[in-house]
Design a protein around this motif. Structure first.
Motif, short mmCIF file in Angstrom:
data_model
loop_
_atom_site.label_atom_id
_atom_site.label_comp_id
_atom_site.label_asym_id
_atom_site.label_seq_id
_atom_site.Cartn_x
_atom_site.Cartn_y
_atom_site.Cartn_z
N THR A 1 0.87 -1.18 0.00
CA THR A 1 0.00 0.00 0.00
C THR A 1 0.90 1.22 0.00
O THR A 1 1.74 1.38 0.88
CB THR A 1 -0.92 0.03 1.23
OG1 THR A 1 -1.81 -1.10 1.18
CG2 THR A 1 -1.74 1.31 1.26
N GLN B 1 0.82 5.53 10.69
CA GLN B 1 0.33 4.77 11.83
C GLN B 1 -1.15 4.45 11.69
O GLN B 1 -1.59 3.31 11.90
CB GLN B 1 0.56 5.55 13.13
CG GLN B 1 2.02 5.72 13.52
CD GLN B 1 2.16 6.60 14.75
OE1 GLN B 1 2.26 7.82 14.66
NE2 GLN B 1 2.17 5.98 15.92
N ALA B 2 -1.93 5.48 11.31
CA ALA B 2 -3.37 5.29 11.15
C ALA B 2 -3.68 4.31 10.03
O ALA B 2 -4.58 3.46 10.16
CB ALA B 2 -4.03 6.64 10.89
N LYS B 3 -2.93 4.40 8.94
CA LYS B 3 -3.20 3.53 7.79
C LYS B 3 -2.86 2.07 8.11
O LYS B 3 -3.58 1.15 7.71
CB LYS B 3 -2.39 4.00 6.58
CG LYS B 3 -2.62 3.21 5.31
CD LYS B 3 -4.07 3.29 4.83
CE LYS B 3 -4.40 4.68 4.30
NZ LYS B 3 -5.76 4.71 3.68
N ARG C 1 -3.00 0.64 11.05
CA ARG C 1 -4.07 0.13 11.91
C ARG C 1 -5.35 -0.09 11.10
O ARG C 1 -6.04 -1.11 11.28
CB ARG C 1 -4.31 1.09 13.06
CG ARG C 1 -3.22 1.09 14.11
CD ARG C 1 -3.65 1.86 15.36
NE ARG C 1 -3.79 3.27 15.09
CZ ARG C 1 -2.88 4.20 15.37
NH1 ARG C 1 -1.74 3.85 15.93
NH2 ARG C 1 -3.11 5.47 15.11
N GLU C 2 -5.68 0.85 10.23
CA GLU C 2 -6.91 0.75 9.43
C GLU C 2 -6.92 -0.50 8.56
O GLU C 2 -7.96 -1.20 8.47
CB GLU C 2 -7.04 2.00 8.55
CG GLU C 2 -8.21 1.95 7.56
CD GLU C 2 -8.12 3.03 6.50
OE1 GLU C 2 -8.76 2.87 5.45
OE2 GLU C 2 -7.40 4.03 6.72
N LEU C 3 -5.79 -0.79 7.93
CA LEU C 3 -5.73 -1.90 6.99
C LEU C 3 -5.32 -3.22 7.63
O LEU C 3 -5.37 -4.26 6.98
CB LEU C 3 -4.75 -1.57 5.85
CG LEU C 3 -5.08 -0.34 5.00
CD1 LEU C 3 -4.00 -0.11 3.96
CD2 LEU C 3 -6.44 -0.49 4.34
N GLY D 1 0.60 -0.10 15.08
CA GLY D 1 0.66 1.33 14.83
C GLY D 1 1.65 2.07 15.69
O GLY D 1 1.67 3.30 15.71
#
Length: 448
Positions: free
Chosen positions: A205, A229-231, A233-235, A257
């Protein structure tokens, strides 16, 4: 002009606000002429490799450098936007006489810089930079009309670097099934780093891969990893990798993250290489900024931590002089001299990924090797005066050192790339180090 040595070259080449002295096209042309004249040695046709990151001013600085180099008779090979380690690698592999990277690394787009590499792919020594500075004040000898250099684009530079970087990854391993999120900071690695990971089998990604000349390092990359970090965790990705504008710096984000800094990365690589009998020097080289926890962890594995002044060139100098092959900085510069002559974020990331695949552990477990001591770093910007010379600042520093005693340390230094004083304290009691840093920063702020 009569400038003193050190007026232009800082800890990492020449750097500054674009179109403000010394980062002007006129100065860039003079640097090209001065460096070109210095490296015109022998009767062969001389060449310089020039790369850049993605900031808008790179085109202007590149054109000025080309004018300088060709005017003294040196051919120019342009490789376009590529990581700093790629320029170093190509300089050596193409038998060029000189390499130039146009970049201000992790700084915002409005800054730019010029880094110089010798024929061996290593950054120039202090002596060579001093000689070039001296030549800046001397009218250069220009080439005869028939000896003016030529400039041309090298179309396969990206492929050459990707191939070279992949050679650092163990040939018996693959990244198949591994989901990696990579943030290229809209910088020099925006195509090569994701492509290298994908070619090794990873599910990639991509973030920070749409440079527009202005967005390099803007709320992305190794200095601003929040979005990564957010991405991750999101994925539900396995790991996140953040590079900076010229891709010589690496920060990792684990699958939870959490940010993993250079100290943990160096600890992993050093102990892994020691286990494989690949580590040289009996440990690793880092700077005074590295955490005391890293030092204690290495000691528990009968390995040493050799400390240097801040700056990857100081780390590399110590590595070469004393035979180490692993070094770096807490901020994420990783120097692995088995594979590169300067910091290389992608190559360092591949070493981490090799461990991740080989051991089958989650990143959070693999990269939590020691508990760092509480450490706090703050920057205080100043103008023309030198706050470090003020008595009240020195008194605040002494008071902080006395308060920490043998349970911690204080480190105060000037940045070599921007007008800031860096105030760091480390110790076993977080409340105490916060008070120490606050007191010193207040004194520096008042003096500035």
């Amino acid at each position: 002009m009569g400038k003193n040595v050190g007026e232009y070259f800082g800890t990492d080449g020449i750097r500054g606000l674009t179109n403000t002295h010394p980062m002007t096209p006129g100065m860039a042309m003079r640097v090209g002429q001065a460096a070109g004249r210095k490296f015109l040695r022998g009767n062969h046709k001389h060449r310089v490799v020039i790369g850049k990151d993605t900031r808008l001013s790179g085109y202007m600085i590149e054109s000025a450098l080309i004018a300088g180099f060709t005017s003294v008779g040196m051919d120019v090979v342009q490789v376009g936007p590529l990581p700093t380690p790629a320029v170093a690698m190509l300089t050596r592999s193409m038998r060029a006489d000189l390499g130039v990277m146009i970049s201000a690394s992790h700084n915002p787009f409005h800054d730019n810089g010029i880094k110089l590499f010798g024929p061996d792919g290593f950054k120039l020594s202090d002596e060579d930079e001093a000689d070039i500075e001296h030549r800046l004040d001397i009218t250069p000898k220009l080439a005869k009309p028939e000896d003016i250099g030529r400039a041309k684009m090298f179309q396969d530079a990206r492929g050459r670097y990707i191939h070279d970087a992949k050679l650092s990854f163990p040939s018996h391993l693959r990244l198949d099934g591994l989901h990696i999120v990579i943030d290229c900071a809209h910088g020099a690695s925006y195509t090569v780093a994701p492509d290298a990971l994908w070619e090794l089998g990873a599910d990639v990604t991509r973030m920070g891969v749409d440079p527009d000349g202005f967005n390099i390092n803007r709320e992305c990359g190794s200095t601003h990893p929040d979005a990564l970090q957010a991405k991750v965790r999101e994925l539900g990705a396995d790991i996140g990798i953040a590079l900076d504008g010229d891709a010589d710096r690496l920060i990792v984000v684990d699958e939870q993250g959490k940010i993993v800094d250079g100290d943990q990365i160096m600890a992993l690589i050093a102990t892994d290489w020691a286990r494989k009998d690949l580590l040289r020097g009996g440990g690793l080289v880092a700077t005074v900024m590295s955490n005391l926890g890293l030092e204690r962890y290495l000691e528990s594995h009968q390995l040493v931590l050799a400390r240097t002044k801040v700056g990857d060139r100081h780390v590399l100098e110590h590595m070469r002089r004393h035979g180490f092959n692993v070094g770096g900085e807490q901020s994420g510069h990783m120097i692995l001299t088995d594979y590169a002559t300067t910091g290389d974020g992608l190559v360092a990331a591949l070493q981490v990924l090799a461990c991740l695949v080989a051991r089958g552990q989650p990143a959070s477990q693999l990269l939590t090797l020691f508990e760092p001591l509480p450490q706090l770093l703050r920057n205080v910007r100043y103008q023309d005066n030198d706050p470090m010379m003020v008595d009240s600042v020195q008194a605040a520093i002494r008071a902080g050192e006395d308060r920490l005693g043998n349970r911690g340390r204080v480190l105060i230094r000037k940045s070599g790339t921007e007008p800031v004083i860096r105030v760091m304290a480390e110790g076993e009691d977080r409340d105490v180090i916060e008070q120490v840093v606050d007191d010193i920063c207040d004194a520096v702020q008042k003096a500035a």
